[in-house]
Design a protein around this motif. Structure first.
Motif: not given
Length: 176
Positions: A15-18, A57-62, A75-80, A82-85
């Motif tokens: 939730i925090l990262l989202a 970038l903003p669309w990737v972040e969304l 969420h696992r792919y999104a977490g990966a 997010a970590g990479l970015l």
């Protein structure tokens, strides 16, 4: 006890990262021209690519923000991602700090929140990247008690408010 709290910690971090990624994306989209200038000012991409990066970038972040909140394993792919970015952002900041370019805006959020580059921002991104990679390593629980969801949500919201309050206080202190 700690093992039973891991799903709540994982949900809190999701939730925090989202919130962070959605907030950053929306503020960049609202000020896309200004953000393009920030990307150009980092002087890390060829001029032909900085506009494409700034508008994408903003669309990737969304997308990352949305997928962090989905419980079907995405969420696992999104977490990966997010970590990479976040690691890439930390490296971009560190490169410019080493170049002696601390005065440029980090580009993290627009809407009047200008943050000059610092090692503290680099560390913040590394910590957030580690949190994102933790999220990527966790299975989403099939179900979670409403109280735990409420706790994780409230903790994430409070964390964001405390962070932005600290940033605003620091900005006021620098102006004084």
């Amino acid at each position: 006890m700690l093992g039973s709290m891991l799903p709540v910690l994982e949900l809190f971090l999701r939730i925090l990262l989202a919130i962070i990624f959605a907030g950053a994306a929306v503020s960049k989209l609202r000020n896309i021209g200004e953000f393009h200038g920030v990307v150009r000012n980092f002087k890390l991409l060829p001029e032909a690519l900085d506009g494409i990066f700034a508008s994408s970038l903003p669309w990737v972040e969304l997308a990352i923000a949305g997928f962090l909140l989905v419980g079907s394993g995405l969420h696992r792919y999104a977490g990966a991602a997010a970590g990479l970015l976040l690691f890439v952002f930390a490296i971009a900041m560190a490169v410019n700090i080493v170049r002696g370019r601390r005065e440029i805006d980090c580009g993290c959020f627009r809407d009047g929140l200008r943050q000059e580059l610092s090692w503290l921002l680099v560390a913040r991104n590394v910590v957030l990247a580690a949190a994102a990679l933790f999220v990527a390593s966790q299975e989403a629980p099939a179900t979670m008690a409403f109280a735990n969801v409420a706790l994780a949500s409230a903790a994430a919201a409070i964390s964001i408010v405390l962070y932005f309050s600290a940033v605003q206080l620091q900005a006021l202190r620098q102006k004084a």
